[in-house]
Design a protein around this motif. Structure first.
Motif, short mmCIF file in Angstrom:
data_model
loop_
_atom_site.label_atom_id
_atom_site.label_comp_id
_atom_site.label_asym_id
_atom_site.label_seq_id
_atom_site.Cartn_x
_atom_site.Cartn_y
_atom_site.Cartn_z
N ARG A 187 13.13 36.98 -39.50
CA ARG A 187 12.73 37.96 -38.49
C ARG A 187 12.25 37.28 -37.22
NH1 ARG A 187 8.44 41.42 -41.43
NH2 ARG A 187 8.08 42.13 -39.32
N ASP A 199 10.12 36.82 -43.26
CA ASP A 199 9.39 36.60 -42.01
C ASP A 199 10.02 35.55 -41.11
OD1 ASP A 199 7.58 38.52 -42.77
OD2 ASP A 199 6.04 37.10 -43.41
N GLU A 200 10.46 34.45 -41.68
CA GLU A 200 11.03 33.36 -40.87
C GLU A 200 12.31 33.82 -40.18
OE1 GLU A 200 12.81 28.92 -41.58
OE2 GLU A 200 11.05 29.50 -42.75
#
Length: 116
Positions: A75, A72-73
């Motif tokens: 992305r 997530d980070e």
């Protein structure tokens, strides 16, 4: 008859996708370099801006999908970079900026990171 595990197929697919992304970013870097040499009001600049905006739109859309396997980070960081590059391209198109050099530098770093 060959049998492949799911992990082998997805690993190959991931490697192929990364290579296609790298090739697309290569093409973008080349277009941006030609635009930098020709100037912000040249046909090369128009083509580079169009290519950059379209490619980053596709990349950002892919990064935003829930099925994207990147952390997530990472992305979120890549989405932020993509949006920034699209804003920079638009600023050049509108005559608010003159140079493609920062976009070239950032895109080159991202492209080079795909090979790792």
């Amino acid at each position: 008859m060959y049998q492949f595990s799911y992990a082998e197929v997805t690993q190959d697919s991931s490697a192929t996708a990364r290579e296609r992304e790298r090739e697309a970013l290569d093409r973008m870097v080349d277009a941006l370099k030609h635009a930098e040499a020709a100037g912000p009001r040249s046909r090369e600049a128009i083509d580079a801006i169009y290519l950059t905006r379209n490619l980053w739109s596709v990349l950002v859309e892919d990064l935003a999908t829930p099925g994207n396997a990147l952390p997530d980070e990472l992305r979120a960081s890549l989405i932020s970079i993509g949006l920034w590059i699209m804003r920079e391209a638009e600023a050049i198109r509108l005559g608010q900026r003159e140079s493609f050099s920062t976009m070239i530098e950032v895109t080159t770093m991202i492209r080079d990171g795909l090979g790792e």
